[in-house]
Design a protein around this motif. Structure first.
Motif, PDB file in Angstrom:
ATOM      1  N   LEU A 258       1.028  -1.179  -0.031  1.00 27.75           N
ATOM      2  CA  LEU A 258       0.077  -0.068  -0.034  1.00 27.75           C
ATOM      3  C   LEU A 258       0.905   1.162  -0.073  1.00 27.75           C
ATOM      4  O   LEU A 258       1.606   1.416   0.945  1.00 27.75           O
ATOM      5  CB  LEU A 258      -0.769   0.118   1.198  1.00 27.75           C
ATOM      6  CG  LEU A 258      -1.936  -0.993   1.178  1.00 27.75           C
ATOM      7  CD1 LEU A 258      -2.797  -0.871   2.605  1.00 27.75           C
ATOM      8  CD2 LEU A 258      -3.020  -0.950   0.075  1.00 27.75           C
ATOM      9  N   LEU A 259       0.863   1.965  -1.131  1.00 24.07           N
ATOM     10  CA  LEU A 259       1.763   2.756  -1.416  1.00 24.07           C
ATOM     11  C   LEU A 259       1.402   4.287  -1.268  1.00 24.07           C
ATOM     12  O   LEU A 259       0.395   4.464  -2.321  1.00 24.07           O
ATOM     13  CB  LEU A 259       2.831   2.591  -2.617  1.00 24.07           C
ATOM     14  CG  LEU A 259       3.832   3.498  -3.185  1.00 24.07           C
ATOM     15  CD1 LEU A 259       5.058   3.605  -2.032  1.00 24.07           C
ATOM     16  CD2 LEU A 259       4.541   2.814  -4.507  1.00 24.07           C
TER      17      LEU A 259
ATOM     18  N   ILE B 237      12.058  10.143  -2.453  1.00 24.03           N
ATOM     19  CA  ILE B 237      11.839   9.493  -3.739  1.00 24.03           C
ATOM     20  C   ILE B 237       9.952   9.369  -3.586  1.00 24.03           C
ATOM     21  O   ILE B 237       9.540   8.837  -2.628  1.00 24.03           O
ATOM     22  CB  ILE B 237      12.398   8.385  -4.240  1.00 24.03           C
ATOM     23  CG1 ILE B 237      12.159   7.378  -3.662  1.00 24.03           C
ATOM     24  CG2 ILE B 237      13.958   8.429  -4.401  1.00 24.03           C
ATOM     25  CD1 ILE B 237      12.740   6.007  -3.991  1.00 24.03           C
ATOM     26  N   GLY B 238       9.485   9.872  -4.403  1.00 21.98           N
ATOM     27  CA  GLY B 238       7.966   9.796  -4.286  1.00 21.98           C
ATOM     28  C   GLY B 238       7.452   8.443  -4.818  1.00 21.98           C
ATOM     29  O   GLY B 238       8.136   7.461  -4.772  1.00 21.98           O
ATOM     30  N   GLY B 239       6.017   8.535  -4.389  1.00 25.28           N
ATOM     31  CA  GLY B 239       5.222   7.139  -4.709  1.00 25.28           C
ATOM     32  C   GLY B 239       5.553   6.428  -6.323  1.00 25.28           C
ATOM     33  O   GLY B 239       5.876   5.413  -6.271  1.00 25.28           O
TER      34      GLY B 239
ATOM     35  N   ILE C 260       5.181  -7.561  -7.843  1.00 21.90           N
ATOM     36  CA  ILE C 260       4.375  -7.567  -6.742  1.00 21.90           C
ATOM     37  C   ILE C 260       3.205  -6.321  -6.917  1.00 21.90           C
ATOM     38  O   ILE C 260       3.302  -5.592  -7.504  1.00 21.90           O
ATOM     39  CB  ILE C 260       5.435  -6.796  -5.711  1.00 21.90           C
ATOM     40  CG1 ILE C 260       4.834  -6.978  -4.195  1.00 21.90           C
ATOM     41  CG2 ILE C 260       5.879  -5.509  -6.101  1.00 21.90           C
ATOM     42  CD1 ILE C 260       5.454  -6.631  -3.087  1.00 21.90           C
ATOM     43  N   ALA C 261       2.081  -6.806  -6.075  1.00 20.54           N
ATOM     44  CA  ALA C 261       0.859  -6.148  -6.334  1.00 20.54           C
ATOM     45  C   ALA C 261       1.193  -4.744  -5.480  1.00 20.54           C
ATOM     46  O   ALA C 261       1.570  -4.824  -4.353  1.00 20.54           O
ATOM     47  CB  ALA C 261      -0.137  -7.058  -5.671  1.00 20.54           C
ATOM     48  N   ILE C 262       0.723  -3.959  -6.112  1.00 18.10           N
ATOM     49  CA  ILE C 262       0.896  -2.494  -5.579  1.00 18.10           C
ATOM     50  C   ILE C 262      -0.598  -1.641  -5.721  1.00 18.10           C
ATOM     51  O   ILE C 262      -1.202  -1.691  -6.683  1.00 18.10           O
ATOM     52  CB  ILE C 262       2.026  -1.743  -6.420  1.00 18.10           C
ATOM     53  CG1 ILE C 262       3.156  -2.319  -5.885  1.00 18.10           C
ATOM     54  CG2 ILE C 262       2.025  -0.202  -5.473  1.00 18.10           C
ATOM     55  CD1 ILE C 262       4.444  -1.617  -6.740  1.00 18.10           C
ATOM     56  N   ILE C 263      -0.928  -1.169  -4.464  1.00 21.22           N
ATOM     57  CA  ILE C 263      -2.298  -0.213  -4.426  1.00 21.22           C
ATOM     58  C   ILE C 263      -1.570   1.175  -4.216  1.00 21.22           C
ATOM     59  O   ILE C 263      -0.847   1.227  -3.004  1.00 21.22           O
ATOM     60  CB  ILE C 263      -3.140  -0.677  -3.587  1.00 21.22           C
ATOM     61  CG1 ILE C 263      -3.769  -1.968  -3.980  1.00 21.22           C
ATOM     62  CG2 ILE C 263      -4.382   0.326  -3.356  1.00 21.22           C
ATOM     63  CD1 ILE C 263      -4.823  -2.628  -3.111  1.00 21.22           C
ATOM     64  N   MET C 264      -1.688   2.088  -5.076  1.00 23.51           N
ATOM     65  CA  MET C 264      -0.987   3.335  -4.868  1.00 23.51           C
ATOM     66  C   MET C 264      -2.384   4.352  -4.050  1.00 23.51           C
ATOM     67  O   MET C 264      -3.655   3.908  -4.515  1.00 23.51           O
ATOM     68  CB  MET C 264      -1.024   4.146  -6.043  1.00 23.51           C
ATOM     69  CG  MET C 264       0.176   3.628  -6.999  1.00 23.51           C
ATOM     70  SD  MET C 264       1.660   3.561  -6.317  1.00 23.51           S
ATOM     71  CE  MET C 264       1.977   5.595  -6.574  1.00 23.51           C
ATOM     72  N   LEU C 265      -1.971   5.147  -3.145  1.00 21.38           N
ATOM     73  CA  LEU C 265      -3.023   5.474  -2.297  1.00 21.38           C
ATOM     74  C   LEU C 265      -2.744   7.089  -2.544  1.00 21.38           C
ATOM     75  O   LEU C 265      -1.443   7.541  -2.547  1.00 21.38           O
ATOM     76  CB  LEU C 265      -2.936   5.560  -0.950  1.00 21.38           C
ATOM     77  CG  LEU C 265      -2.970   3.787  -0.410  1.00 21.38           C
ATOM     78  CD1 LEU C 265      -2.885   3.759   1.160  1.00 21.38           C
ATOM     79  CD2 LEU C 265      -4.608   3.449  -0.755  1.00 21.38           C
ATOM     80  N   THR C 266      -3.630   7.949  -2.667  1.00 21.04           N
ATOM     81  CA  THR C 266      -3.502   9.441  -2.548  1.00 21.04           C
ATOM     82  C   THR C 266      -4.902  10.039  -2.468  1.00 21.04           C
ATOM     83  O   THR C 266      -5.846   9.514  -2.516  1.00 21.04           O
ATOM     84  CB  THR C 266      -2.853   9.807  -3.969  1.00 21.04           C
ATOM     85  OG1 THR C 266      -3.033  11.268  -4.122  1.00 21.04           O
ATOM     86  CG2 THR C 266      -4.121   9.567  -5.223  1.00 21.04           C
ATOM     87  N   ALA C 267      -4.479  11.311  -1.908  1.00 21.56           N
ATOM     88  CA  ALA C 267      -5.831  12.032  -1.319  1.00 21.56           C
ATOM     89  C   ALA C 267      -6.286  12.824  -2.562  1.00 21.56           C
ATOM     90  O   ALA C 267      -7.294  13.574  -2.272  1.00 21.56           O
ATOM     91  CB  ALA C 267      -5.368  12.779  -0.039  1.00 21.56           C
ATOM     92  N   ARG C 268      -5.390  12.974  -3.473  1.00 18.83           N
ATOM     93  CA  ARG C 268      -5.601  14.057  -4.562  1.00 18.83           C
ATOM     94  C   ARG C 268      -6.084  13.443  -5.717  1.00 18.83           C
ATOM     95  O   ARG C 268      -5.472  12.593  -6.445  1.00 18.83           O
ATOM     96  CB  ARG C 268      -4.449  14.855  -4.698  1.00 18.83           C
ATOM     97  CG  ARG C 268      -3.993  15.856  -3.652  1.00 18.83           C
ATOM     98  CD  ARG C 268      -3.211  16.635  -4.026  1.00 18.83           C
ATOM     99  NE  ARG C 268      -2.964  17.748  -2.840  1.00 18.83           N
ATOM    100  CZ  ARG C 268      -2.067  18.679  -2.618  1.00 18.83           C
ATOM    101  NH1 ARG C 268      -1.268  18.733  -3.569  1.00 18.83           N
ATOM    102  NH2 ARG C 268      -2.040  19.706  -1.705  1.00 18.83           N
ATOM    103  N   ASP C 269      -7.333  13.677  -6.376  1.00 14.56           N
ATOM    104  CA  ASP C 269      -7.751  13.378  -7.352  1.00 14.56           C
ATOM    105  C   ASP C 269      -6.862  13.470  -8.639  1.00 14.56           C
ATOM    106  O   ASP C 269      -6.801  12.912  -9.511  1.00 14.56           O
ATOM    107  CB  ASP C 269      -9.189  13.924  -7.860  1.00 14.56           C
ATOM    108  CG  ASP C 269     -10.356  13.622  -6.795  1.00 14.56           C
ATOM    109  OD1 ASP C 269      -9.887  12.906  -5.822  1.00 14.56           O
ATOM    110  OD2 ASP C 269     -11.232  14.328  -6.715  1.00 14.56           O
ATOM    111  N   SER C 270      -6.291  14.692  -8.472  1.00 13.67           N
ATOM    112  CA  SER C 270      -5.468  15.042  -9.836  1.00 13.67           C
ATOM    113  C   SER C 270      -4.447  14.189 -10.093  1.00 13.67           C
ATOM    114  O   SER C 270      -3.771  13.697 -11.094  1.00 13.67           O
ATOM    115  CB  SER C 270      -5.134  16.454  -9.618  1.00 13.67           C
ATOM    116  OG  SER C 270      -4.197  16.686  -8.513  1.00 13.67           O
ATOM    117  N   GLU C 271      -3.681  13.560  -8.851  1.00 18.15           N
ATOM    118  CA  GLU C 271      -2.692  12.678  -8.924  1.00 18.15           C
ATOM    119  C   GLU C 271      -3.102  11.388  -9.395  1.00 18.15           C
ATOM    120  O   GLU C 271      -2.180  10.784 -10.080  1.00 18.15           O
ATOM    121  CB  GLU C 271      -1.997  12.561  -7.363  1.00 18.15           C
ATOM    122  CG  GLU C 271      -1.083  13.586  -7.291  1.00 18.15           C
ATOM    123  CD  GLU C 271      -0.535  13.760  -5.957  1.00 18.15           C
ATOM    124  OE1 GLU C 271      -1.146  12.914  -5.197  1.00 18.15           O
ATOM    125  OE2 GLU C 271       0.146  14.660  -5.495  1.00 18.15           O
ATOM    126  N   ALA C 272      -4.281  10.642  -8.995  1.00 10.17           N
ATOM    127  CA  ALA C 272      -4.685   9.743  -9.590  1.00 10.17           C
ATOM    128  C   ALA C 272      -4.896   9.515 -10.988  1.00 10.17           C
ATOM    129  O   ALA C 272      -4.473   8.733 -11.617  1.00 10.17           O
ATOM    130  CB  ALA C 272      -5.864   9.279  -8.905  1.00 10.17           C
TER     131      ALA C 272
END
Lengths: 100, 476
Positions: free
Chosen positions: A52-53, A60-62, A75-87
């Motif tokens: 969970l990243l 170094i960023g996500g 490896i399975a990775i789930i990226m997490l962000t609070a910002r819609d624009s980043e997603a």
């Protein structure tokens, strides 16, 4: 009995703490890292089933951390962000709105 | 230069001709040609020096004297010899034409000088009008520059849109306000016996104000030109006021948007933690020990939200200048310790060392100083590498200096000049949550105490922010 091993990578200690507690409550084995460098080190020491990243981290960023993880494994990775624009910046990923 | 009145100039012209006549008649024995030439030269000089009226009188007198005293038969107004008639008429015509020509040349010269002076004055007014500094009332500057440039007794300018009346000059014009308003409304020029001129000021045909001048000697053309300049000036004042309003509105909406954005972003993390903890508690999947931990998380994160709200409100207040300084003497070390402990949850991977000597005191508002320190520590945490050390120092001399030092990447010099500007965010800041207001707020707090904030940043060693506060004697 452990149902899987999860590495939580987030610079915010409270987020890591709450994830650790809830995931453990669901029977997962949880390890955590405060930044990308430490996360890569942890994975080298001991592989995980899921990462969970957090996307937005100092150093170094996500995204970069994700690239480095994927260069050596599937490896399975789930990226997490609070910002819609980043997603929406990651074209090869499917943004999934998540409320936890 | 010495100036004679018109009557004196005429008397002087007569006496010059009389003296010349006396000189040639009684003292020197000369022929009529010499006398005539002497008269002509004198008349030309009078015309050049004084004008047409003086020269014409002098030439008539000279013609009479020439006839009576120098053309035979001497002593009478008659002329015996027909040849002398010719010289007499020739002299008369020459003297009158010459006096007219040189008088006209002189008048043109006077007009040209007057026009040049008017132009220079107009230039002075337009310069004053276009170069008015911000913060100076443009209508007042226009009135003042007109009064000064044209040396007027009084200038009163009425701006119809704002209803303001600006005055300049030493004299007072009683009851001019109503006249100004009437003239602006009806767009007609008013002159009265006292020398007061009130002219409407129009822009594109529409009246926008009026101008009253007292002691003016300028022509209608000049008056019109001045009024046109005033119209341009009033229009400039209007557009400046409008752009100032627009800028204030833009800044204020930018401020609100930035704070809202930052607050929303900063709120998301604790809210996420709370939501996750509540979800886990509701699912009852956690045992008693984990449940306790989840409740602790909720409690701590609620505190964090509360602190965020308090800070956001306080920052908006300080930004708006809406705060009172409660300055008292405090020991600095406990303030620094308390500020560090507020951040303890975020200090997991950083080390903060408090080097503040136990005996350093500061005359400050403790609450604001803590806010300033918290901002500086928060910045240091955000921009320095994980596991690095942040240090707080304090020195007491003529000023009390509080230094927050971190080993983050150096701030480029061109950014150092701008980082205290509100909303400015450097290249490194782009990936870090923040408002771009923190350092501006710290600077504002330092300045409210009569001190300042400075930055020193060099590649390699460290970046440090220094709050310098003056020593103030505070009554116990």
């Amino acid at each position: 009995m452990s149902t899987g091993r999860i590495l939580v990578v987030d610079d915010d200690p409270q987020i890591r703490r709450v994830m650790r507690v809830t995931l453990r409550a669901h029977g997962y084995e949880v390890d955590d890292a405060t930044n990308g460098e430490t996360a890569l080190e942890r994975l080298r020491e001991r592989p995980a089933d899921l990462v969970l990243l957090d996307m937005n981290m100092p150093g170094i960023g996500g995204l970069e951390t994700c690239r480095a993880m994927r260069s050596g494994s599937e490896i399975a990775i789930i990226m997490l962000t609070a910002r819609d624009s980043e997603a929406t910046r990651c074209r090869r990923w499917t943004p999934v709105p998540m409320i936890m | 230069m010495f100036q004679l009145s018109p009557a004196l100039r005429i008397a002087a012209s007569i006496s010059v001709i009389a003296s010349l006549t006396a000189l040639y008649y009684w003292l020197a024995s000369v022929n009529p040609t010499t006398v005539a030439l002497s008269y002509l030269v004198t008349i030309l000089m009078i015309a050049t020096r004084w004008g047409i009226a003086e020269a014409t009188i002098a030439s008539i007198l000279a013609t009479l004297c020439f006839n009576v005293f120098f053309l035979p038969p001497v002593g009478t107004l008659t002329i015996a010899d027909p040849q002398n008639w010719v010289s007499f008429v020739a002299f008369m015509l020459t003297s009158i034409i010459a006096s007219q020509l040189s008088g006209r040349a002189r008048q043109r010269n006077i007009d040209a000088i007057a026009r040049q002076r008017d132009l220079e004055r107009m230039y002075a007014v337009s310069r004053a009008l276009l170069l008015t500094d911000d913060g100076v009332s443009i209508p007042a500057a226009i009135a003042r520059s007109i009064a000064e440039a044209f040396e007027l007794d009084a200038v009163v300018l009425y701006d119809q849109q704002t209803g303001t009346i600006s005055r300049a000059g030493a004299a007072e014009i009683a009851g001019v306000e109503h006249t100004l308003q009437d003239v602006a409304r009806q767009a007609i020029l008013v002159r009265d016996a006292s020398g007061l001129v009130v002219a409407p000021v129009r822009l594109g045909g529409a009246p926008i104000g009026s101008l009253a001048v007292l002691g003016a000697q300028f022509s209608d053309t000049v008056l019109q030109a001045v009024v046109n300049l005033v119209a341009i000036g009033l229009e400039r004042a209007r557009s400046r006021a409008e752009s100032a309003r627009a800028e204030a509105a833009r800044q204020s909406s930018e401020l609100r948007a930035t704070v809202l954005d930052a607050v929303a972003h900063e709120f998301k993390t604790p809210l996420t933690s709370i939501k996750a903890a509540v979800g886990a508690l509701a699912a009852r999947s956690a045992g008693p020990e984990l449940s306790q931990e989840l409740v602790t998380i909720i409690d701590e994160e609620t505190d964090r939200l509360q602190a965020l709200v308090t800070d956001a409100i306080q920052m908006l207040r300080i930004e708006a200048g809406d705060f009172v300084l409660h300055r008292e003497r405090h020991l600095l070390a406990p303030i620094a310790t308390a500020t560090i402990s507020e951040l303890h949850r975020r200090l997991e991977v950083h080390t903060v060392i408090n080097h503040v000597p136990a005996d350093v005191t500061v005359e400050a508002d403790a609450h604001l100083l803590r806010l300033a320190l918290r901002q500086l520590l928060d910045n240091a945490l955000k921009y320095s590498p994980a596991t690095s050390t942040i240090e707080i120092f304090a020195m007491s001399g003529n000023t009390v200096d509080i230094v927050v030092r971190n080993s983050g990447p150096a701030i480029p010099e061109h950014e150092q000049r701008r980082i205290f500007e509100r909303f400015y965010r450097g290249a490194q800041a782009r990936h870090v949550a923040g408002t771009g207001m923190g350092l501006a707020i710290v600077q504002q707090i330092a300045r409210a105490h009569g001190g300042d904030l400075s930055v020193a940043s060099t590649p390699g060693p460290y970046t440090e922010f220094r709050i310098s506060l003056p020593r103030v004697e505070v009554a116990a």
